[in-house]
Write a protein that holds these residues in place. Structure first.
Motif, PDB file in Angstrom:
ATOM      1  N   ASP A 124      92.634  53.350  64.748  1.00  0.00           N
ATOM      2  CA  ASP A 124      93.534  52.596  65.704  1.00  0.00           C
ATOM      3  C   ASP A 124      93.335  52.362  67.189  1.00  0.00           C
ATOM      4  O   ASP A 124      92.113  53.437  68.221  1.00  0.00           O
ATOM      5  N   LYS A 125      94.090  51.626  68.261  1.00  0.00           N
ATOM      6  CA  LYS A 125      93.320  51.382  69.589  1.00  0.00           C
ATOM      7  C   LYS A 125      93.972  52.031  70.379  1.00  0.00           C
ATOM      8  O   LYS A 125      92.794  52.012  71.166  1.00  0.00           O
ATOM      9  N   SER A 126      94.662  52.949  70.372  1.00  0.00           N
ATOM     10  CA  SER A 126      94.861  54.154  70.906  1.00  0.00           C
ATOM     11  C   SER A 126      93.787  54.744  71.149  1.00  0.00           C
ATOM     12  O   SER A 126      93.562  55.590  71.799  1.00  0.00           O
ATOM     13  N   ALA A 127      93.265  55.016  70.128  1.00  0.00           N
ATOM     14  CA  ALA A 127      92.226  56.070  69.680  1.00  0.00           C
ATOM     15  C   ALA A 127      91.309  55.629  69.840  1.00  0.00           C
ATOM     16  O   ALA A 127      89.868  56.706  69.486  1.00  0.00           O
ATOM     17  N   LEU A 128      90.903  54.233  69.914  1.00  0.00           N
ATOM     18  CA  LEU A 128      89.210  53.565  70.118  1.00  0.00           C
ATOM     19  C   LEU A 128      88.731  54.039  71.477  1.00  0.00           C
ATOM     20  O   LEU A 128      86.745  54.289  71.115  1.00  0.00           O
ATOM     21  N   VAL A 129      88.740  54.626  72.829  1.00  0.00           N
ATOM     22  CA  VAL A 129      88.221  54.890  73.658  1.00  0.00           C
ATOM     23  C   VAL A 129      87.865  56.279  73.295  1.00  0.00           C
ATOM     24  O   VAL A 129      86.300  56.231  73.182  1.00  0.00           O
ATOM     25  N   ASN A 130      88.018  57.393  72.532  1.00  0.00           N
ATOM     26  CA  ASN A 130      87.126  58.206  72.372  1.00  0.00           C
ATOM     27  C   ASN A 130      86.449  58.369  71.103  1.00  0.00           C
ATOM     28  O   ASN A 130      85.172  58.487  70.988  1.00  0.00           O
ATOM     29  N   ALA A 131      86.677  57.187  70.072  1.00  0.00           N
ATOM     30  CA  ALA A 131      85.574  57.030  69.110  1.00  0.00           C
ATOM     31  C   ALA A 131      85.000  56.260  69.188  1.00  0.00           C
ATOM     32  O   ALA A 131      83.305  56.528  68.807  1.00  0.00           O
ATOM     33  N   MET A 132      84.874  55.555  70.716  1.00  0.00           N
ATOM     34  CA  MET A 132      83.679  54.795  70.869  1.00  0.00           C
ATOM     35  C   MET A 132      82.385  55.681  71.765  1.00  0.00           C
ATOM     36  O   MET A 132      81.566  55.237  71.810  1.00  0.00           O
ATOM     37  N   ALA A 133      83.521  56.400  72.357  1.00  0.00           N
ATOM     38  CA  ALA A 133      82.713  57.491  73.547  1.00  0.00           C
ATOM     39  C   ALA A 133      82.206  58.393  72.220  1.00  0.00           C
ATOM     40  O   ALA A 133      80.094  58.621  72.357  1.00  0.00           O
ATOM     41  N   TRP A 134      82.395  58.764  70.620  1.00  0.00           N
ATOM     42  CA  TRP A 134      81.060  58.592  69.828  1.00  0.00           C
ATOM     43  C   TRP A 134      80.183  58.082  69.230  1.00  0.00           C
ATOM     44  O   TRP A 134      79.036  58.482  68.891  1.00  0.00           O
ATOM     45  N   VAL A 135      80.562  57.158  69.514  1.00  0.00           N
ATOM     46  CA  VAL A 135      79.646  56.377  68.800  1.00  0.00           C
ATOM     47  C   VAL A 135      78.519  55.368  70.049  1.00  0.00           C
ATOM     48  O   VAL A 135      76.934  55.468  69.905  1.00  0.00           O
ATOM     49  N   MET A 308      76.278  63.261  77.034  1.00  0.00           N
ATOM     50  CA  MET A 308      76.980  63.978  75.723  1.00  0.00           C
ATOM     51  C   MET A 308      77.657  65.118  77.144  1.00  0.00           C
ATOM     52  O   MET A 308      78.813  65.459  76.158  1.00  0.00           O
ATOM     53  N   GLY A 309      77.671  65.491  78.244  1.00  0.00           N
ATOM     54  CA  GLY A 309      78.687  65.416  78.646  1.00  0.00           C
ATOM     55  C   GLY A 309      79.975  64.735  78.985  1.00  0.00           C
ATOM     56  O   GLY A 309      81.345  64.996  79.491  1.00  0.00           O
ATOM     57  N   MET A 310      79.628  63.266  79.172  1.00  0.00           N
ATOM     58  CA  MET A 310      81.252  62.479  79.411  1.00  0.00           C
ATOM     59  C   MET A 310      81.722  62.200  77.779  1.00  0.00           C
ATOM     60  O   MET A 310      82.587  61.742  77.998  1.00  0.00           O
ATOM     61  N   LYS A 311      81.307  62.582  77.339  1.00  0.00           N
ATOM     62  CA  LYS A 311      81.941  62.420  75.454  1.00  0.00           C
ATOM     63  C   LYS A 311      83.153  63.221  75.828  1.00  0.00           C
ATOM     64  O   LYS A 311      84.517  62.295  75.075  1.00  0.00           O
ATOM     65  N   THR A 312      83.392  64.379  75.960  1.00  0.00           N
ATOM     66  CA  THR A 312      84.992  64.874  75.836  1.00  0.00           C
ATOM     67  C   THR A 312      85.535  64.156  77.433  1.00  0.00           C
ATOM     68  O   THR A 312      86.901  64.374  77.194  1.00  0.00           O
ATOM     69  N   LEU A 313      85.419  63.140  78.195  1.00  0.00           N
ATOM     70  CA  LEU A 313      85.927  62.884  78.965  1.00  0.00           C
ATOM     71  C   LEU A 313      86.096  61.541  79.872  1.00  0.00           C
ATOM     72  O   LEU A 313      86.956  61.098  80.636  1.00  0.00           O
TER      73      LEU A 313
END
Length: 495
Positions: A124-135, A308-313
């Motif tokens: 979903d677009k609302s979760a895209l930022v988190n998903a892109m961070a993982w990628v 890696m530190g960026m992923k969660t923030l």
């Protein structure tokens, strides 16, 4: 959980395999060349042939995914990449090795854009930022752990294993893709644009190959200029052709979208500068400071720690400041840390270098996540396959251009100093040049609308809740004022 974590990790594992493989080979080239009886300079054809294969086949990825289904194409791309890896490990001549790298390039050309397409259609677009961070993280980690890993495997085992370690990763990726990715494909695939593919393929191959060999000093400059010139002419012909067809392989019409335009143009400039870092920094560490490839790789690994530190923030930062404000400021901040590399000398403490690379890696990773995400903010579902193809081509050209600009800057400094051998002093101007190019991308990010990407950043919900809160406070204040007015009127009557 399936969409927001598993699918991004499946895509990330494939991208990690590709990114690591493309950098680990650079460290092992001398050992491979000695083993198959050729020179390292000749074997650099393996690197350029891989880039050439990527450039030619990426434009076909969007149509292929729509026609046969993203799940099948993605799993098939991983399988082709694995076959190419096995071919590299079994190569006994330059010809074998080059053909195996071309096969890997075919797999990689489909893995990257189709992997993103899978992500965009599953999350979903609302979760895209988190998903892109993982990628985004593996795309940054691969290039920095590739050199030390390649050096370690080549030194203590055999160069063949740098390709064979892809096999278990690939098998796991195929299994998870077939199990968790939905078999989505277009109900009405567009007509395949063969003429466009040929023109775009020649154009991208000429430009990407020309820029790549410029960075490797593999061919004389007149030939490099001819390659880039032919590629530019072919791309010009493609642009003319694309205006006359309803289903172009590269849809430049998407640049009418402000967020896509900023991601493509601004993203190209930012990636060009940052793309020179994996080329310049190892050379500075090894040639300038005299570190071994393994030691150099351990130092540059600091960028991965920051990533890696960026992923969660990332999602929180973008939600707090919005895409436009964050990307504009962060482009300058990231470029400043890139420019700081120009201050490194042989007497600079390694801990200070490590710290600058860690912090810089954090901001660079944050910017990459934002660029990769905001590109699709205004793209409609039927255009997603074209969008992922366009973004992937842009990234490939930006990295090739970054290496070429970095190499040209170093060679220019050598010529101005009338020097013939590399030293630590000749790298500083190159870092300044590429950092200025990256910083200039901030202007394109600032041109985005103020509310660009608010939906995928989660800011719309925040704005709505803020408005509701403001309305509630206003209503409460109105009641309070009315009550006070009533009380005052009563007091006046009593008086």
């Amino acid at each position: 959980m399936k969409n927001q974590r598993i699918i991004p990790l499946i895509v990330a594992s494939a991208l990690f395999m590709e990114n690591m493989d493309s950098t680990v080979i650079a460290t092992s080239l001398p050992a491979i060349a000695a083993d198959i009886g050729t020179s390292p300079l000749t074997l650099k054809l393996a690197i350029t042939s891989y880039l050439l294969s990527l450039a030619v086949f990426i434009p076909a990825s969007g149509w292929t995914a729509d026609r046969f289904g993203a799940r099948i194409v993605f799993a098939g791309a991983v399988a082709v990449f694995m076959l190419g890896s096995i071919g590299c490990a079994l190569s006994s001549s330059v010809t074998d090795f080059v053909f195996a790298r071309i096969l890997q390039g075919l797999g990689g050309a489909m893995m990257t854009p189709v992997g993103r397409l899978v992500l965009l259609r599953s999350v979903d677009k609302s979760a895209l930022v988190n998903a892109m961070a993982w990628v985004t993280v593996p795309a940054l980690i691969g290039p920095v752990i590739g050199p030390p890993l390649g050096g370690f495997i080549t030194t203590y085992f055999s160069w063949h294993w740098i390709f064979l370690i892809n096999i278990p990763i690939g098998l796991l990726g195929i299994f998870l893709a077939l199990k968790y990715i939905d078999p989505i494909k277009s109900e009405d695939p567009e007509r395949f644009d063969l003429v466009g593919l040929v023109l775009a393929g020649i154009g991208l191959a000429g430009i990407a190959f020309g820029l790549s060999v410029a960075g490797l000093n593999l061919l004389p400059w007149p030939i490099v200029a001819a390659l880039v010139g032919v590629g530019t002419v072919s791309m010009t012909l493609y642009v003319i052709h694309a205006r006359r067809t309803g289903s172009p392989v590269l849809d430049f019409g998407l640049l009418r979208l402000p967020t896509m335009r900023a991601s493509i143009i601004g993203g190209f400039m930012f990636r060009l500068g940052i793309g020179a870092l994996p080329f310049l920094l190892p050379l500075l560490m090894q040639v300038g400071f005299g570190l071994s490839p393994f030691q150099s790789g351990l130092v540059t690994f600091a960028s991965a720690v920051g990533a890696m530190g960026m992923k969660t923030l990332a999602a929180r930062i973008i939600r707090a400041f919005g895409f436009r404000n964050m990307m504009t400021v962060n482009a300058v901040v990231s470029s400043a840390f890139l420019a700081a590399c120009a201050l490194f000398t042989i007497s600079t403490p390694l801990m200070l270098i490590f710290t600058i690379l860690v912090v810089g890696g954090f901001f660079r990773s944050l910017q990459f996540t934002a660029i990769n995400t905001v590109a699709y903010a205004e793209v409609e579902a039927p255009q997603m396959s074209r969008a992922t193809t366009l973004v992937s081509v842009n990234q490939q050209l930006a990295v090739s251009a970054g290496v070429a600009v970095g190499a040209f800057s170093v060679e220019t400094t050598l010529a101005l100093h009338h020097a013939t051998e590399l030293s630590a002093d000749v790298f500083a101007p190159a870092f300044i040049v590429v950092s200025l190019i990256s910083a200039a991308s901030a202007w394109f990010f600032w041109q985005m609308p103020v509310d660009a990407g608010n939906e995928i950043a989660g800011r719309k919900a925040i704005d709505i809740s803020s408005r509701k809160g403001a309305e509630k406070r206003a209503a409460t204040e109105a009641v309070k004022v009315a009550t006070e007015d009533t009380q005052n009127a009563r007091d006046q009557r009593l008086g």
